[in-house]
Scaffold this motif. Structure first.
Motif, PDB file in Angstrom:
ATOM      1  N   ASN A  58       1.107  -1.251  -0.082  1.00  0.00           N
ATOM      2  CA  ASN A  58      -0.201   0.018   0.018  1.00  0.00           C
ATOM      3  C   ASN A  58       0.877   1.438   0.253  1.00  0.00           C
ATOM      4  N   CYS A  60       0.615   5.973  -0.960  1.00  0.00           N
ATOM      5  CA  CYS A  60      -0.401   7.033  -1.139  1.00  0.00           C
ATOM      6  C   CYS A  60       0.300   8.163  -1.881  1.00  0.00           C
ATOM      7  N   GLY A 100      -7.409   2.550  -3.562  1.00  0.00           N
ATOM      8  CA  GLY A 100      -8.088   2.551  -2.329  1.00  0.00           C
ATOM      9  C   GLY A 100      -9.418   3.632  -2.488  1.00  0.00           C
ATOM     10  N   PRO A 197      -4.715   6.635  -2.184  1.00  0.00           N
ATOM     11  CA  PRO A 197      -4.284   5.434  -1.816  1.00  0.00           C
ATOM     12  C   PRO A 197      -4.156   4.613  -3.068  1.00  0.00           C
ATOM     13  N   ARG A 199      -2.422   0.768  -4.809  1.00  0.00           N
ATOM     14  CA  ARG A 199      -1.791  -0.476  -4.708  1.00  0.00           C
ATOM     15  C   ARG A 199      -0.737  -0.680  -5.880  1.00  0.00           C
TER      16      ARG A 199
END
Length: 287
Positions: A58, A60, A100, A197, A199
């Motif tokens: 993850n 950001c 996200g 966010p 990935r």
């Protein structure tokens, strides 16, 4: 961002690999492979950051978009580093973004297949063609397990210095030189803080089930992803529907036209003999 593609320089992949490659499973973010490309080069005050770790999938992309300094313009961006790097994504159909829950702001994912040397006069990077795709994610669209955005190559728009270019060559997918994600003002349309966010980003084949966890899934998915229905599927769908529509249409026509007409005719048949008899009895008789 970790963009999964097949790198020609395997020791420096920036977390950039290809889908369905077993060796890619352990690759993740490399913070030093990403750098800011903000409007400070034009004396703006926007700032971007990329918070990531090799031990966490993850990350950001976040920052502050300022549009006051440049009179309504402004941008904040994070891009891959190094001019000697190259990625081959020619064996894949699209880019997959896995995000996200984010704000409703519009972001731009950018690919470049050519970089030039710095301008010796001002020390700035010289402009080249960019291939861009704009996207946004609202809270209603976001999925707790990840919101996937599939971007076919044909959906990338070629631009030069922010303006769309029609007469340009196609993206050279064998030699991608740079990936980046950008927050722009879109002519004063948005500003302020932003968080995205994200990935691992991948170069992938088109999904087998594109309607699952895809942003903005709709009936246009087959067209969007360049897929066609097989003859077997397309021939089965209308057969059961046609007779049902015929029955419903027939009932509607009967109730609205046929039945009133029959009732009217029935009334005439019942009333005509009575009128004829009354007329008959009222006529004078002759011997």
């Amino acid at each position: 961002m970790a963009i999964y593609t097949e790198s020609l320089n395997q020791d420096r992949n920036a977390g950039i690999n290809c889908e369905n490659t077993a060796s890619n499973a352990s690759r993740s973010w490399i913070p030093s492979d990403w750098t800011a490309g903000d409007d400070c080069v034009r004396r703006g005050k926007s700032q971007s950051h990329f918070d990531c770790s090799p031990s966490d999938s993850n990350a950001c992309f976040y920052g502050q978009l300022d549009i006051q300094t440049l009179g309504g313009a402004g941008f904040a961006s994070q891009r891959t580093t190094g001019d000697d790097r190259s990625w081959d994504v020619s064996g894949y159909d699209s880019i997959q973004l896995d995000t996200g829950e984010a704000d409703k702001k519009r972001y731009t994912f950018i690919i470049k297949d050519k970089l030039l040397q710095m301008n010796p006069g001002n020390g700035r990077e010289q402009s080249t063609i960019s291939y861009e795709y704009d996207f946004s994610i609202s809270s209603k669209m976001a999925n707790s397990n990840g919101t996937f955005i599939f971007i076919p190559w044909k959906d990338f728009k070629a631009t030069y210095r922010g303006k769309e270019e029609k007469e340009v060559s196609a993206l050279d997918r064998k030699k991608i030189k740079r990936f980046s994600t950008t927050m722009r003002s879109f002519f004063s349309d948005q500003e302020g803080p932003f968080p995205l966010p994200i990935r691992p980003i991948k170069a992938v084949p088109l999904p087998n089930d594109p309607e699952k966890n895809v942003l903005g899934a709709s009936v246009d998915l087959l067209k969007l992803f360049g897929q066609e229905q097989s003859p077997r599927t397309s021939s089965r769908q209308p057969r059961w529907l046609v007779p049902i529509l015929g029955i419903v249409t027939g009932c509607w026509l009967f109730c609205n036209t046929g039945y009133p007409w029959l009732m009217k005719q029935s009334c005439h048949l019942r009333c005509r003999p009575r009128l004829d008899l009354l007329t008959l009895f009222q006529l004078p008789t002759t011997l």
